[in-house]
Enzyme design. Structure first.
Site, mmCIF file in Angstrom:
data_model
loop_
_atom_site.group_PDB
_atom_site.id
_atom_site.type_symbol
_atom_site.label_atom_id
_atom_site.label_comp_id
_atom_site.label_asym_id
_atom_site.label_seq_id
_atom_site.Cartn_x
_atom_site.Cartn_y
_atom_site.Cartn_z
ATOM 1 N N ASP A 138 0.861 -1.181 0.000
ATOM 2 C CA ASP A 138 0.000 0.000 0.000
ATOM 3 C C ASP A 138 0.898 1.233 0.000
ATOM 4 O O ASP A 138 1.727 1.414 0.893
ATOM 5 C CB ASP A 138 -0.937 0.007 1.204
ATOM 6 C CG ASP A 138 -2.085 0.957 0.968
ATOM 7 O OD1 ASP A 138 -2.749 0.856 -0.085
ATOM 8 O OD2 ASP A 138 -2.319 1.847 1.806
ATOM 9 N N ASP B 253 5.208 8.787 -10.897
ATOM 10 C CA ASP B 253 6.646 8.837 -11.194
ATOM 11 C C ASP B 253 7.074 10.031 -12.056
ATOM 12 O O ASP B 253 8.132 10.618 -11.794
ATOM 13 C CB ASP B 253 7.108 7.530 -11.858
ATOM 14 C CG ASP B 253 7.281 6.404 -10.847
ATOM 15 O OD1 ASP B 253 7.387 6.699 -9.648
ATOM 16 O OD2 ASP B 253 7.304 5.229 -11.265
ATOM 17 N N HIS C 29 11.058 4.310 -2.312
ATOM 18 C CA HIS C 29 10.284 3.823 -1.156
ATOM 19 C C HIS C 29 10.083 2.311 -1.241
ATOM 20 O O HIS C 29 10.327 1.584 -0.291
ATOM 21 C CB HIS C 29 8.945 4.564 -1.131
ATOM 22 C CG HIS C 29 8.201 4.541 -2.442
ATOM 23 N ND1 HIS C 29 8.815 4.860 -3.631
ATOM 24 C CD2 HIS C 29 6.953 4.181 -2.762
ATOM 25 C CE1 HIS C 29 7.942 4.726 -4.616
ATOM 26 N NE2 HIS C 29 6.807 4.307 -4.108
HETATM 27 P P1 ITT Z 1 -3.125 -2.097 -5.713
HETATM 28 O O1 ITT Z 1 -3.882 -1.454 -4.568
HETATM 29 O O2 ITT Z 1 -3.941 -3.040 -6.529
HETATM 30 O O3 ITT Z 1 -1.817 -2.701 -5.255
HETATM 31 P P2 ITT Z 1 -2.878 0.625 -6.649
HETATM 32 O O4 ITT Z 1 -2.185 1.225 -7.824
HETATM 33 O O5 ITT Z 1 -4.314 0.988 -6.414
HETATM 34 O O6 ITT Z 1 -2.690 -0.956 -6.737
HETATM 35 P P3 ITT Z 1 -2.156 1.858 -4.092
HETATM 36 O O7 ITT Z 1 -3.491 1.765 -3.451
HETATM 37 O O8 ITT Z 1 -0.975 1.541 -3.263
HETATM 38 O O9 ITT Z 1 -2.017 0.918 -5.369
HETATM 39 O O10 ITT Z 1 -2.087 3.257 -4.777
HETATM 40 C C1 ITT Z 1 -1.187 4.191 -4.580
HETATM 41 C C2 ITT Z 1 -1.251 5.248 -5.641
HETATM 42 O O11 ITT Z 1 0.059 5.750 -5.717
HETATM 43 C C3 ITT Z 1 -1.620 4.779 -7.052
HETATM 44 O O12 ITT Z 1 -2.203 5.858 -7.728
HETATM 45 C C4 ITT Z 1 -0.278 4.412 -7.652
HETATM 46 O O13 ITT Z 1 -0.247 4.592 -9.054
HETATM 47 C C5 ITT Z 1 0.624 5.423 -6.965
HETATM 48 N N1 ITT Z 1 1.935 4.828 -6.717
HETATM 49 C C6 ITT Z 1 2.236 3.789 -5.888
HETATM 50 N N2 ITT Z 1 3.529 3.490 -5.939
HETATM 51 C C7 ITT Z 1 4.068 4.351 -6.821
HETATM 52 C C8 ITT Z 1 5.354 4.530 -7.348
HETATM 53 O O14 ITT Z 1 6.358 3.746 -6.995
HETATM 54 N N3 ITT Z 1 5.533 5.498 -8.236
HETATM 55 C C9 ITT Z 1 4.522 6.294 -8.633
HETATM 56 N N4 ITT Z 1 3.275 6.188 -8.214
HETATM 57 C C10 ITT Z 1 3.042 5.217 -7.313
#
Ligand code: ITT
Length: 183
Positions: free
Chosen positions: A66, A143, A166
């Site tokens: 998350d 990103d 991270h």
């Molecule tokens: P899951 O819950 O299915 O794993 P998700 O993309 O919905 O996928 P999150 O709830 O963790 O995942 O969402 C976090 C948001 O932050 C989401 O919009 C991602 O695209 C973004 N995000 C997460 N990690 C990132 C990274 O390493 N670089 C850029 N954006 C990131």
């Protein structure tokens, strides 16, 4: 034994695979676990990992990630709501919002939760950077607007991003724990 990475996000899987190659194979599994309302990414991830492990069967361990982008000038927004904000407002408009403030500092944070028969463990990672106008074709999500040492994360290879990100830090902590536990 493979680790089931429960996520709909192929970018997260790519990074975990790259980092954990030679340690364990990573298999992507899509399962819509309950995202509890919390300011703590670890709590959300741990709850999701436990639920996924119970629901998907105990044959192989699961990982849940998350993550969120925390903009200093916006009091940490969008934080735990980053996925919703990406889908609604979008990355470009979040940049426009941040651009109006002199303070462009932001953090990416992630919590990885690993669940198996013995319980659930969480591993956090964060990185500080600067928000910039979108650049680069790689990576995913926010990103293109997150710059670290002169490069946006979308301008880095998966390996370069893992070395400073991270998620890379959380994966490093997980891999250390996983190795010690297997000894
Ligand atoms: P899951 O819950 O299915 O794993 P998700 O993309 O919905 O996928 P999150 O709830 O963790 O995942 O969402 C976090 C948001 O932050 C989401 O919009 C991602 O695209 C973004 N995000 C997460 N990690 C990132 C990274 O390493 N670089 C850029 N954006 C990131």
């Amino acid at each position: 034994m493979a680790i089931r990475f429960v996520t709909g996000n192929a970018g997260k899987v790519r990074e975990a695979r790259e980092y954990l190659s030679g340690i364990e194979p990573v298999e992507q599994v899509e399962y819509d676990y309950t995202e509890v309302q919390s300011d703590s990414l670890s709590e959300i991830a741990a709850h999701g990992a436990r639920e996924a492990f119970e629901e998907l069967g105990h044959n192989e361990p699961v990982l849940v990630d998350d993550a969120g982008l925390f903009v200093d000038a916006l009091e940490g927004f969008p934080g735990p709501y980053s996925a919703y904000v990406e889908d609604t407002v979008g990355v470009e408009r979040l940049w426009r919002l941040a651009e109006t403030d002199e303070n462009r500092r932001a953090h990416f944070r992630t919590a990885l939760a690993y669940a198996d028969e013995d319980g659930t463990e969480t591993f956090e990672g964060s990185v500080a950077g600067t928000l910039v106008a979108p650049r680069g074709e790689g990576g995913f999500g926010y990103d293109p607007i997150f710059e670290y040492n002169g490069q946006t994360m979308a301008e880095m290879s998966t390996e370069e991003k893992n070395a400073i990100s991270h998620r890379g830090r959380a994966l490093e902590r997980f891999a250390e724990w996983y190795a010690e536990r297997g000894e």
